[in-house]
Design an enzyme around this catalytic site. Structure first.
Site, mmCIF file in Angstrom:
data_model
loop_
_atom_site.group_PDB
_atom_site.id
_atom_site.type_symbol
_atom_site.label_atom_id
_atom_site.label_comp_id
_atom_site.label_asym_id
_atom_site.label_seq_id
_atom_site.Cartn_x
_atom_site.Cartn_y
_atom_site.Cartn_z
ATOM 1 N N ALA A 26 22.038 47.956 27.909
ATOM 2 C CA ALA A 26 22.465 47.429 29.768
ATOM 3 C C ALA A 26 21.121 47.379 29.779
ATOM 4 O O ALA A 26 21.019 46.255 30.950
ATOM 5 C CB ALA A 26 23.629 48.286 30.209
ATOM 6 N N ALA B 289 25.375 49.849 16.867
ATOM 7 C CA ALA B 289 26.778 49.214 17.470
ATOM 8 C C ALA B 289 27.316 48.074 15.661
ATOM 9 O O ALA B 289 25.911 47.598 15.131
ATOM 10 C CB ALA B 289 27.064 47.897 18.283
ATOM 11 N N GLN B 290 28.089 48.241 15.989
ATOM 12 C CA GLN B 290 28.584 47.535 13.799
ATOM 13 C C GLN B 290 29.343 46.233 14.388
ATOM 14 O O GLN B 290 29.073 45.108 14.395
ATOM 15 C CB GLN B 290 28.848 48.256 12.954
ATOM 16 N N GLY B 291 30.545 46.116 14.510
ATOM 17 C CA GLY B 291 31.269 45.073 14.692
ATOM 18 C C GLY B 291 30.888 43.652 15.511
ATOM 19 O O GLY B 291 31.000 42.732 14.389
ATOM 20 N N GLY B 292 30.497 43.715 16.594
ATOM 21 C CA GLY B 292 30.233 42.838 16.923
ATOM 22 C C GLY B 292 30.502 43.178 18.414
ATOM 23 O O GLY B 292 30.393 43.544 19.251
ATOM 24 N N GLU C 54 39.406 41.853 15.353
ATOM 25 C CA GLU C 54 39.710 43.524 15.512
ATOM 26 C C GLU C 54 40.877 43.856 16.508
ATOM 27 O O GLU C 54 40.892 43.252 17.163
ATOM 28 C CB GLU C 54 38.576 44.293 16.462
ATOM 29 N N ARG D 153 42.689 52.043 19.117
ATOM 30 C CA ARG D 153 41.914 52.599 18.603
ATOM 31 C C ARG D 153 42.759 54.282 18.342
ATOM 32 O O ARG D 153 43.240 55.053 18.047
ATOM 33 C CB ARG D 153 40.414 52.775 18.727
ATOM 34 N N HIS E 235 33.229 58.698 20.162
ATOM 35 C CA HIS E 235 33.368 57.419 20.294
ATOM 36 C C HIS E 235 32.125 57.013 20.828
ATOM 37 O O HIS E 235 31.294 56.654 20.914
ATOM 38 C CB HIS E 235 34.086 56.443 19.167
#
Ligand code: FAD
Length: 544
Positions: free
Chosen positions: A29, A59-62, A127, A289, A350
């Site tokens: 940001a 950050a992992q996923g995308g 996801e 989630r 998280h």
């Protein structure tokens, strides 16, 4: 009990740094906003540790974005609003979804290396909660690292942007109702004043308020706390998202096992080898989630276990290593080969959904103060966040806020920045010293136990009292270094989370009350706003 500033100072006597735009935070940001604002004036970006230490980096996923012919804006908007459980703000959702693809195209132009298929086309994965494969990713499972590095390189090379690392911001400074910058601290320099025409708060999340978290040590909710002290409205602070699958090995840090692993077909099983998610939700492992987190907690209780397992044995070792190189390495460092053994996992704090309320340009109710990224509340996530929707929110609103701040610099063009005669006095505290390290760890345990995945009225009330007790001893002390200031911020924000969680007597999204297990739209399809000037929470209708 809450005082306006953490340390005493005289603004006109402090050493000063002047800038057009101050950006507090160097995650996605802050970096994106700096680039937008730097087209109009000087930008000073400060981070409390080194630039790369942020939630963004991990950050992992995308990043969720609609860029495939078979996908549509309507579908992404629908999925996001569904996850938001009645608290999503449609205007914010439409803005992020529709402006997202341009932000991704910009990143591509700036050299961000997203993963591609064999034919060179961008690779998209799916996801939980998304009805299409719309997640772009980088370096397999290290999207955040690639994003932070590519944006960081560009910001460092920009001659209008100066980056000050290892600079702790204690407080936003306000004068006559407007933000005029911040009080900051560096080890060598001590306390100094940053005077700015516009201030952008991009200070990230709050995971460190909980004993179990995926967040790095910088995520102590400093921005939420300083904005609240400065009179900004914070919204829906009870909405804290827990990630269902962090690796569970006693004594190890809680590294995330990305949702994308479930997206690629991994199944959750208990210690008896039973695949339990279909017992809880028709979407199984790809349920939202909060549903997966609660199902894991329930299954752990049912099987008297501290964790469950994520079974990815359907993937060959080469396939797992190629798609998830970081997770593969992390598992192997604990002698777990994910193609041969199920991975022990359990949920952790998280993502902080609640935050500083903004309009569609990132502006807060405090003049000249913007909030972006995880520190903000735009209404995109409502009561629950879809995976991979936060990086795109930070990109879209970072760009919007940076641009608006830049454009508005001309409002006061020609006026020089001068420190007002502002004195923050703090009387000495008569109270006994508490062991701050002990309070910090007890606070995190309390939040995990009582203000975590499942909540109940009496325990929330008890938590409010315990936090108030610790606060009496810690909040009126004057500390001289970040650990003390962070603890004060943590106590302040924990009190806000516990107050909102106790106030919302229903279950919605990530907020699960065992004593009020139903969603109650008649009374509670409203935001809970907290402001230092209001003794009671304010209920604000959605869409207003
Ligand atoms: C392990 C993990 C995996 C994730 N995976 C994904 C994903 O795949 N997709 C997705 O969309 N989202 C993901 N998220 C969430 C996402 O990474 C964050 O929401 C997002 O990066 C937040 O960006 P930000 O710029 O708001 O804050 P951050 O990236 O956290 O940056 C905060 C900045 O503020 C600075 N700061 C804080 N306090 C102070 C202070 N007092 N003084 C000075 N500076 C300060 C910090 O130093 C840091 O530079 C993940 C998060 C984690 C932790």
């Amino acid at each position: 009990m809450l005082r306006r500033y953490l340390v005493p100072f005289k603004a006109h006597r402090c050493p000063q740094v002047l800038t057009d735009v101050l950006v507090i935070g160097g995650g996605v940001a802050g970096l994106r906003a700096s680039m937008a604002a730097a087209r109009y004036g000087d930008v000073l970006l400060v981070t409390k540790e080194k630039l790369s230490e942020s939630n963004t980096y991990y950050a992992q996923g995308g990043i969720a974005t609609v860029m495939q012919a078979q996908d549509s804006f309507e579908s992404h908007i629908r999925d996001t609003m569904t996850a938001a459980c009645g608290l999503g703000e449609l205007a914010a959702v439409e803005t992020v979804v529709k402006e997202g693809p341009d932000c991704i195209r910009e990143l591509l132009e700036w050299g961000t290396n997203f993963d591609r298929e064999g034919d060179g086309a961008l690779s998209f994965t799916r996801e939980g909660g998304h009805s299409a494969a719309r997640i772009v990713h980088a370096l397999g499972d290290a999207t955040g690292r690639e994003l932070a590095m590519s944006l960081g390189r560009r910001a460092r090379a920009h001659n209008q942007i100066e980056i000050l690392e290892y600079t702790y911001v204690l407080d936003l400074v306000t004068f006559e109702g407007a933000c005029i910058g911040a009080i900051a601290w560096q080890k060598k320099r001590g306390i100094f004043l940053i005077l700015a025409r516009k201030t952008l708060l991009a200070s990230g999340g709050a995971g460190m308020l909980y004993r179990e978290t995926t967040n790095p040590a910088v995520a102590t909710a400093d921005g939420h706390a300083m904005a609240y002290r400065a009179g900004a409205i914070v919204r829906d602070m009870e909405m804290v998202q827990f990630h269902p699958t962090t690796i569970y090995i006693a004594g190890a840090t809680r590294a995330l096992v990305s949702e994308a692993v479930r997206g690629e077909g991994a199944k959750l099983i208990d210690k008896n080898g039973h695949r339990f998610m279909p017992d809880y939700h028709p979407s199984g492992e790809l349920a939202p989630r909060d549903v997966v987190s609660r199902a894991i907690v329930a299954q752990m209780a049912r099987t008297h276990s501290t964790h469950v397992f994520l079974d990815a044995r359907h993937l060959s070792e080469a396939a797992f290593r190629d798609r998830f190189p970081g997770i593969y390495q992390m598992c192997m460092s604990f002698e777990i080969n994910p193609s041969k053994q199920p991975i022990p996992v359990h949920p952790s704090a998280h993502y902080m959904i609640g935050g500083v309320v903004t309009d569609l340009l990132g502006r807060t109710n405090v003049a000249n103060l913007y909030a972006i990224g995880e520190a903000s509340y735009t209404g995109l996530h409502g009561a629950n966040r879809l995976g991979s929707n936060s990086l795109i929110e930070a990109l879209v609103f970072g760009k919007r806020a940076g641009q608006d701040a830049g454009e508005r610099l001309s409002d006061d063009h020609g006026q020089s920045l001068v420190a007002p005669r502002l004195t923050a006095d703090i009387p000495p505290s008569p109270r006994t010293e508490l062991d701050t390290a002990d309070v910090r760890s007890s606070l995190r345990s309390l939040m995990w136990r009582n203000v975590g995945i499942e909540r109940v009225g009496p325990r929330l009330e008890e938590s409010k009292e315990i936090i108030a007790f610790w606060s009496r001893y810690v909040m009126d002390k004057i500390f001289d270094a970040p650990p003390g200031w962070s603890l004060q911020n943590m106590l302040e924000v924990c009190a806000l989370i516990a107050a909102s969680a106790a106030f919302r007597e229903e279950t919605r999204g990530v907020h699960y009350r065992t004593d009020f297990p139903e969603t109650d739209n008649a009374h509670w399809q409203k935001h809970i706003d907290l402001c230092v000037t209001s003794p009671l929470p304010i209920l604000t209708p959605v869409g207003s």
